[in-house]
Design a protein around this motif. Structure first.
Motif, short mmCIF file in Angstrom:
data_model
loop_
_atom_site.label_atom_id
_atom_site.label_comp_id
_atom_site.label_asym_id
_atom_site.label_seq_id
_atom_site.Cartn_x
_atom_site.Cartn_y
_atom_site.Cartn_z
N GLU A 164 16.29 -0.32 10.52
CA GLU A 164 14.94 0.06 10.07
C GLU A 164 15.00 0.82 8.74
N ILE A 165 16.02 1.66 8.56
CA ILE A 165 16.16 2.41 7.30
C ILE A 165 16.37 1.44 6.15
N MET A 166 17.25 0.47 6.31
CA MET A 166 17.54 -0.48 5.24
C MET A 166 16.32 -1.34 4.93
N ALA A 167 15.56 -1.69 5.96
CA ALA A 167 14.34 -2.47 5.73
C ALA A 167 13.32 -1.63 4.96
N TYR A 168 13.27 -0.34 5.26
CA TYR A 168 12.30 0.53 4.59
C TYR A 168 12.67 0.76 3.13
N VAL A 169 13.94 1.06 2.84
CA VAL A 169 14.31 1.37 1.46
C VAL A 169 14.16 0.14 0.56
N GLU A 170 14.18 -1.05 1.13
CA GLU A 170 13.97 -2.25 0.30
C GLU A 170 12.54 -2.32 -0.22
N THR A 171 11.64 -1.59 0.44
CA THR A 171 10.24 -1.62 0.00
C THR A 171 9.96 -0.57 -1.07
N ILE A 172 10.92 0.30 -1.36
CA ILE A 172 10.71 1.39 -2.32
C ILE A 172 11.19 0.94 -3.70
N GLU A 173 10.31 1.04 -4.69
CA GLU A 173 10.67 0.77 -6.09
C GLU A 173 11.44 -0.54 -6.25
N ASP A 174 10.93 -1.59 -5.61
CA ASP A 174 11.56 -2.92 -5.69
C ASP A 174 13.02 -2.92 -5.22
N GLY A 175 13.30 -2.08 -4.25
CA GLY A 175 14.64 -2.09 -3.67
C GLY A 175 15.69 -1.35 -4.48
N ARG A 176 15.26 -0.50 -5.41
CA ARG A 176 16.23 0.19 -6.28
C ARG A 176 17.13 1.18 -5.54
N LEU A 177 16.75 1.56 -4.31
CA LEU A 177 17.59 2.47 -3.52
C LEU A 177 18.50 1.72 -2.54
N SER A 178 18.35 0.42 -2.45
CA SER A 178 19.07 -0.35 -1.43
C SER A 178 20.59 -0.26 -1.59
N ALA A 179 21.07 -0.35 -2.84
CA ALA A 179 22.52 -0.33 -3.06
C ALA A 179 23.11 1.01 -2.61
N ILE A 180 22.39 2.10 -2.91
CA ILE A 180 22.88 3.43 -2.52
C ILE A 180 22.99 3.54 -1.01
N TYR A 181 21.91 3.17 -0.29
CA TYR A 181 21.92 3.32 1.16
C TYR A 181 22.88 2.35 1.83
N ALA A 182 23.09 1.18 1.23
CA ALA A 182 24.05 0.23 1.78
C ALA A 182 25.47 0.80 1.68
N LEU A 183 25.78 1.45 0.56
CA LEU A 183 27.11 2.04 0.40
C LEU A 183 27.28 3.25 1.31
N LEU A 184 26.20 3.98 1.56
CA LEU A 184 26.29 5.12 2.47
C LEU A 184 26.57 4.67 3.90
N LEU A 185 25.84 3.66 4.35
CA LEU A 185 25.95 3.22 5.74
C LEU A 185 27.14 2.30 5.99
N PHE A 186 27.49 1.46 5.03
CA PHE A 186 28.47 0.40 5.29
C PHE A 186 29.78 0.56 4.51
N ALA A 187 29.88 1.62 3.68
CA ALA A 187 31.12 1.85 2.94
C ALA A 187 31.62 3.29 3.07
N GLY A 188 30.83 4.17 3.67
CA GLY A 188 31.29 5.54 3.90
C GLY A 188 31.39 6.38 2.64
N ILE A 189 30.68 6.02 1.58
CA ILE A 189 30.69 6.83 0.36
C ILE A 189 30.04 8.18 0.67
#
Length: 388
Positions: free
Chosen positions: A225-250
Motif C-alpha cells: 500500500e505504501i508503494m502504491a501511494y508514493v507512486e501517486t505523489i509528484e508523478d512517482g518522484r518518491l518511488s525510487a527512494i521508498y523502493a530502495l528503503l524497503l527492498f535494498a535496506g538503504i
C-alpha cells in the motif's frame, strides 16, 4: 601472640560467661596494659598501636639516620597506614616499597583528553574512519573532556569512568558505545610510541547485557500500500527512494542523503551504481565506511527500471516534505523500512547474505531478523510488489 622484640602480646581467653575474647597485655612506660577485645583483628590492631606509642616514647633509644626529620615522619605515617590496613598481617615498609616499585609506572605526559583530542581524531581520519563514525567518536570524547577537563590521562581509573556512566544513566547500548570509543582512545594512548598511561582504565569497566528487542516491521500488505501511494505523489518522484528503503535496506538518513547529493553532483557511477543484478554503495556512502554490494531482487529491478536513478528521483528535500505525512498515514514504526528489508531478506536468503547486503555483523541478523512470524504468503507478496 608475641612478636620478636615486642613487649606486648595477644592471648585468647575464655570469659566466665563462656564467650571467647582476646587480651592485649604488656608494659608501656612502666605501666601494665591489659585490654580485652571481642575479635582477634581488633586486638592485633591495638597491639600495633601500643608498639608505635612505645617506639615514639622517651625511652626509645636514639640512633643516627641519613633521613631528614620530615622523611622520618613520613616513614612513621607509612608504617601506621600499612598496619591499619593489614592488622592481621606483617608487611614491612621494604616489602611495600618493593611491590610499589615493581608495579608502578610513571606517566610520560600530562596530556588531558582535550589537549590531545585533535591529534587523535586526525589519526583516526587517516586510518580511513568515516565522517559519521568520527562524529560519534568526537561526541563521546568531547563529552568526557568536559566532565574531566583537568584530569591527566594517567589519572583515569575504571571506577571514575564507571561512576560517570552511572551518573549519565546510560542505557546498555549507549554504555557500550561510550565504553568502546573511550577504550579505543586509551588503547591509542597506551601504544608505542606514546605509552602515556600504564594501562587502559576502560578494561575494568563492566559491559552490560543488551536486552533482545524484536523489531517492529510492516506487513507485506502495508508495504504494498505504501508503494502504491508514493507512486501517486509528484508523478512517482518518491518511488525510487521508498523502493530502495524497503527492498535494498538503504539507511534512510545518512546513506540516502549521501546518495541524493552524489546523484546531483553527477558522480553517481563512481560511488553509487545500479547494475542489472547488483547495487553498489561506495565507502563514501555507507555508514561503516566499507563498500557494499546488494543483490537486486526482480521486483526492485523493475522499480529501478521504471524510475531511473536520476536526480529528480532522489530528491530528499521532496522526501522530507512528505515523510511525516506518510509515516502518520501508515503508522510506520521507527526504522521500520530497514527492519523490513533485513527481516524479509533474511527469511529468503539467510542471515549470512543479509549481513553482506545490509552491512552489519552476523549477530544482529541472527538475533533480531529471523523467525518473526513471516509466512510464505507474506514473503512471496513482499518480493512481488511492483510498480504500476
Amino acid at each position: 601472640m608475641k612478636r620478636n622484640g615486642s613487649t606486648f602480646y595477644v592471648v585468647q581467653i575464655r570469659n566466665p560467661s563462656g564467650s571467647i575474647a582476646y587480651r592485649v597485655a604488656g608494659m608501656l612506660f612502666g605501666y601494665q596494659v591489659r585490654e580485652q577485645f571481642k575479635t582477634r583483628e581488633n586486638a592485633l590492631k591495638r597491639k600495633y598501636q601500643l608498639e608505635l606509642e612505645e617506639a615514639k616514647g622517651p625511652r626509645q633509644q636514639s640512633r643516627l639516620t641519613w633521613l631528614s626529620a620530615s622523611q622520618v615522619t613520613e616513614a612513621e605515617a607509612a608504617s601506621t597506614l600499612v598496619l591499619e590496613k593489614f592488622p592481621s598481617e606483617v608487611y614491612s615498609l621494604v616489602t611495600v616499597a618493593q611491590f610499589f616499585v615493581s608495579k608502578f609506572k610513571a606517566n610520560k605526559t600530562e596530556h588531558t583528553i582535550q589537549s590531545i583530542l585533535a591529534v587523535y581524531l586526525q589519526c583516526k581520519k587517516e586510518e580511513g574512519v568515516s565522517d559519521a563514525q568520527l562524529k560519534n567518536i568526537s561526541y563521546v570524547l568531547r563529552r568526557t573532556a568536559k566532565k574531566f577537563p583537568s584530569t591527566a590521562l594517567h589519572e583515569f581509573s575504571s571506577e571514575m569512568v564507571s561512576d560517570w556512566f552511572k551518573e549519565l544513566k546510560l542505557q546498555p547500548k549507549n554504555w557500550r558505545n561510550h565504553r568502546a570509543d573511550l577504550g579505543a582512545f586509551f588503547s591509542w594512548a597506551l601504544c608505542k610510541p606514546r605509552q602515556w598511561i600504564p594501562e587502559n582504565p576502560i578494561l575494568g569497566v563492566g559491559v552490560p547485557e543488551l536486552p533482545i528487542k524484536v523489531p517492529k516491521i510492516l506487513s507485506a500488505k502495508t508495504a504494498q500500500e505504501i508503494m502504491a501511494y508514493v507512486e501517486t505523489i509528484e508523478d512517482g518522484r518518491l518511488s525510487a527512494i521508498y523502493a530502495l528503503l524497503l527492498f535494498a535496506g538503504i539507511r534512510p538518513d545518512g546513506e540516502m542523503n549521501r546518495i541524493s547529493k552524489i546523484v546531483e553532483s553527477g558522480r553517481a557511477h563512481e560511488i553509487f551504481a545500479i547494475c542489472p543484478e547488483q547495487i553498489y554503495l561506495g565507502p563514501e556512502i555507507t555508514k561503516t565506511g566499507s563498500p557494499r554490494w546488494i543483490d537486486i531482487e526482480s521486483n526492485l529491478e523493475k522499480w529501478m527500471a521504471r524510475y531511473q536513478p536520476v536526480a529528480r528521483h532522489f530528491d530528499m528535500r521532496l522526501h522530507n516534505r512528505y515523510a511525516r505525512l506518510i509515516k502518520k498515514k501508515f503508522e510506520i514504526p521507527k526504522n521500520a523500512f530497514r527492519h523490513n528489508f533485513d527481516s524479509f531478506y533474511a527469511k529468503k536468503h539467510g542471515s549470512a547474505k543479509t549481513n553482506e547486503a545490509a552491512g552489519h555483523n552476523e549477530k544482529i541478523a541472527t538475533k533480531h531478523y529471523r523467525n518473526l512470524g513471516i509466512t510464505r504468503e507474506d514473503l512471496d507478496l513482499y518480493w512481488s510488489i511492483q510498480p504500476r
